[in-house]
Design a protein around this motif. Structure first.
Motif, PDB file in Angstrom:
ATOM      1  N   HIS A 241      10.148   0.675  -5.043  1.00  0.00           N
ATOM      2  CA  HIS A 241      11.352   0.651  -4.214  1.00  0.00           C
ATOM      3  C   HIS A 241      11.915  -0.755  -4.011  1.00  0.00           C
ATOM      4  O   HIS A 241      13.024  -0.910  -3.508  1.00  0.00           O
TER       5      HIS A 241
ATOM      6  N   GLU B  55      10.334   3.537   2.964  1.00  0.00           N
ATOM      7  CA  GLU B  55      11.223   4.639   2.614  1.00  0.00           C
ATOM      8  C   GLU B  55      11.752   5.318   3.878  1.00  0.00           C
ATOM      9  O   GLU B  55      12.942   5.657   3.967  1.00  0.00           O
TER      10      GLU B  55
ATOM     11  N   LYS C  55       1.333  -0.338  -7.965  1.00  0.00           N
ATOM     12  CA  LYS C  55       2.064   0.879  -8.280  1.00  0.00           C
ATOM     13  C   LYS C  55       3.019   1.308  -7.171  1.00  0.00           C
ATOM     14  O   LYS C  55       3.815   2.216  -7.374  1.00  0.00           O
ATOM     15  N   TYR C  56       2.995   0.654  -6.012  1.00  0.00           N
ATOM     16  CA  TYR C  56       3.871   1.022  -4.903  1.00  0.00           C
ATOM     17  C   TYR C  56       5.068   0.084  -4.747  1.00  0.00           C
ATOM     18  O   TYR C  56       5.767   0.123  -3.747  1.00  0.00           O
ATOM     19  N   ASN C  57       5.320  -0.755  -5.736  1.00  0.00           N
ATOM     20  CA  ASN C  57       6.421  -1.712  -5.673  1.00  0.00           C
ATOM     21  C   ASN C  57       7.740  -1.145  -6.194  1.00  0.00           C
ATOM     22  O   ASN C  57       8.715  -1.860  -6.301  1.00  0.00           O
TER      23      ASN C  57
ATOM     24  N   THR D 162       0.843  -1.194   0.000  1.00  0.00           N
ATOM     25  CA  THR D 162       0.000   0.000   0.000  1.00  0.00           C
ATOM     26  C   THR D 162       0.883   1.251   0.000  1.00  0.00           C
ATOM     27  O   THR D 162       2.099   1.169   0.180  1.00  0.00           O
ATOM     28  N   LYS D 163       0.254   2.390  -0.176  1.00  0.00           N
ATOM     29  CA  LYS D 163       0.984   3.653  -0.130  1.00  0.00           C
ATOM     30  C   LYS D 163       1.641   3.822   1.242  1.00  0.00           C
ATOM     31  O   LYS D 163       2.793   4.246   1.340  1.00  0.00           O
ATOM     32  N   ALA D 164       0.918   3.473   2.301  1.00  0.00           N
ATOM     33  CA  ALA D 164       1.455   3.574   3.663  1.00  0.00           C
ATOM     34  C   ALA D 164       2.662   2.656   3.843  1.00  0.00           C
ATOM     35  O   ALA D 164       3.656   3.041   4.470  1.00  0.00           O
ATOM     36  N   ASP D 165       2.582   1.434   3.307  1.00  0.00           N
ATOM     37  CA  ASP D 165       3.714   0.501   3.374  1.00  0.00           C
ATOM     38  C   ASP D 165       4.931   1.103   2.681  1.00  0.00           C
ATOM     39  O   ASP D 165       6.051   1.050   3.192  1.00  0.00           O
ATOM     40  N   SER D 166       4.722   1.645   1.494  1.00  0.00           N
ATOM     41  CA  SER D 166       5.803   2.222   0.705  1.00  0.00           C
ATOM     42  C   SER D 166       6.463   3.378   1.452  1.00  0.00           C
ATOM     43  O   SER D 166       7.696   3.469   1.516  1.00  0.00           O
ATOM     44  N   GLU D 167       5.660   4.258   2.036  1.00  0.00           N
ATOM     45  CA  GLU D 167       6.201   5.383   2.800  1.00  0.00           C
ATOM     46  C   GLU D 167       6.949   4.899   4.031  1.00  0.00           C
ATOM     47  O   GLU D 167       8.007   5.426   4.375  1.00  0.00           O
ATOM     48  N   ASN D 168       6.417   3.873   4.699  1.00  0.00           N
ATOM     49  CA  ASN D 168       7.063   3.300   5.879  1.00  0.00           C
ATOM     50  C   ASN D 168       8.433   2.723   5.518  1.00  0.00           C
ATOM     51  O   ASN D 168       9.415   2.936   6.230  1.00  0.00           O
TER      52      ASN D 168
END
Length: 68
Positions: free
Chosen positions: A57, A23, A53-55, A15-21
């Motif tokens: 990284h 990073e 779309k959040y993969n 999720t977007k939250a996972d991706s931000e976490n």
């Protein structure tokens, strides 16, 4: 490699939250260790990563089967 492990009964969807976490974790690691080396994010999941779309990284994905 920096490994992040997630359990799911199906392919894990980042999720977007996972991706931000993730990073934020990488930024904290660089800040605390002062490393100049490249960090490669590796996801270890039960059944792999779902397309999303959040993969962006994620450099490498492993499943439990890959580890056995």
């Amino acid at each position: 490699n920096v490994c992040e492990m997630k359990f799911s009964r199906v392919a894990y969807a980042l999720t977007k939250a996972d991706s931000e976490n993730l990073e934020n974790k990488l930024d904290a690691l660089v800040r605390e260790t002062h490393t100049k080396k490249s960090l490669m994010l590796t996801m270890i999941t039960s059944f792999g990563l779902a397309e999303g779309k959040y993969n962006g990284h994620i450099q490498r994905s492993l499943t439990v089967a890959d580890l056995m």
